[in-house]
Design a protein around this motif. Structure first.
Motif, PDB file in Angstrom:
ATOM      1  N   GLY A 106       0.815  -1.208   0.000  1.00  0.00           N
ATOM      2  CA  GLY A 106       0.000   0.000   0.000  1.00  0.00           C
ATOM      3  C   GLY A 106       0.850   1.261   0.000  1.00  0.00           C
ATOM      4  O   GLY A 106       2.085   1.212   0.116  1.00  0.00           O
ATOM      5  N   ALA A 107       0.196   2.415  -0.096  1.00  0.00           N
ATOM      6  CA  ALA A 107       0.885   3.710  -0.115  1.00  0.00           C
ATOM      7  C   ALA A 107       1.699   3.925   1.152  1.00  0.00           C
ATOM      8  O   ALA A 107       2.755   4.566   1.121  1.00  0.00           O
ATOM      9  N   ASP A 108       1.225   3.377   2.273  1.00  0.00           N
ATOM     10  CA  ASP A 108       1.948   3.531   3.538  1.00  0.00           C
ATOM     11  C   ASP A 108       3.010   2.445   3.741  1.00  0.00           C
ATOM     12  O   ASP A 108       3.665   2.401   4.769  1.00  0.00           O
ATOM     13  N   GLY A 109       3.169   1.549   2.768  1.00  0.00           N
ATOM     14  CA  GLY A 109       4.159   0.479   2.838  1.00  0.00           C
ATOM     15  C   GLY A 109       3.645  -0.803   3.460  1.00  0.00           C
ATOM     16  O   GLY A 109       4.355  -1.811   3.480  1.00  0.00           O
ATOM     17  N   ALA A 110       2.417  -0.790   3.986  1.00  0.00           N
ATOM     18  CA  ALA A 110       1.857  -1.997   4.606  1.00  0.00           C
ATOM     19  C   ALA A 110       1.564  -3.042   3.533  1.00  0.00           C
ATOM     20  O   ALA A 110       1.071  -2.724   2.453  1.00  0.00           O
ATOM     21  N   VAL A 111       1.867  -4.299   3.838  1.00  0.00           N
ATOM     22  CA  VAL A 111       1.604  -5.413   2.923  1.00  0.00           C
ATOM     23  C   VAL A 111       0.195  -5.909   3.214  1.00  0.00           C
ATOM     24  O   VAL A 111      -0.098  -6.373   4.320  1.00  0.00           O
ATOM     25  N   THR A 112      -0.698  -5.791   2.213  1.00  0.00           N
ATOM     26  CA  THR A 112      -2.105  -6.130   2.409  1.00  0.00           C
ATOM     27  C   THR A 112      -2.595  -7.130   1.379  1.00  0.00           C
ATOM     28  O   THR A 112      -2.069  -7.221   0.274  1.00  0.00           O
TER      29      THR A 112
END
Length: 155
Positions: A106-112
């Motif tokens: 994601g844009a925040d770097g979280a892997v989703t």
């Protein structure tokens, strides 16, 4: 006559549950990590009854956890579980387990995953990446820019 009606009702109910399980299996045939439902018939003895015919047939479904087909996606955060195991995901304040392996950054770097649930690392924190230069090894180690930074939380 009552026994005949009860038997017919049980047969219709079991048939309905079988069709529901089959339709779920067909609808999710291309869903990554989906495990099919298998129908199981059981003979259940009525409590306290010892007379002949004091049992009934029950139908239920169980999940088939057999190994599915693995395929290469070419996407760095995607992963696959070979053998038994589940990955831990966070959805809001709740945690759940999945065999799905389709992930994005994601844009925040979280892997989703596609529904937006966040992949957890082995320390119980959200897996957050700072770059696209990512590799995940066979043992679940996450390597970013050539440096191990985390391990996937897998059970």
């Amino acid at each position: 006559m009552t026994g005949l009606i009860e038997s017919a009702t049980a047969i219709l109910s079991a048939s309905e549950k079988r069709v529901e399980a089959a339709s779920r299996n067909v609808a999710n045939a291309s869903t990554a990590g989906f495990k099919k439902q298998v129908g199981v018939f059981q003979i259940v003895e009525e409590a306290g009854a010892r007379a002949e015919g004091a049992s009934r047939t029950a139908f239920s479904t169980v999940t088939d956890f057999a190994q599915g087909r693995l395929g290469e996606t070419g996407k760095a955060p995607d992963l696959a579980i070979h053998g038994k195991g589940l990955v831990k995901l966070r959805s809001g304040s709740a945690f759940l387990y999945s065999r799905g392996g389709s992930f994005s950054i994601g844009a925040d770097g979280a892997v989703t995953d596609p529904p937006g649930r966040i992949l957890q690392d082995a320390n119980g924190a959200d897996l957050v990446l700072e770059s696209d230069a990512v590799a995940i090894t066979g043992d679940g180690t996450v390597i970013q820019d050539g440096v191990p930074i985390a391990a996937i939380n897998c059970f």
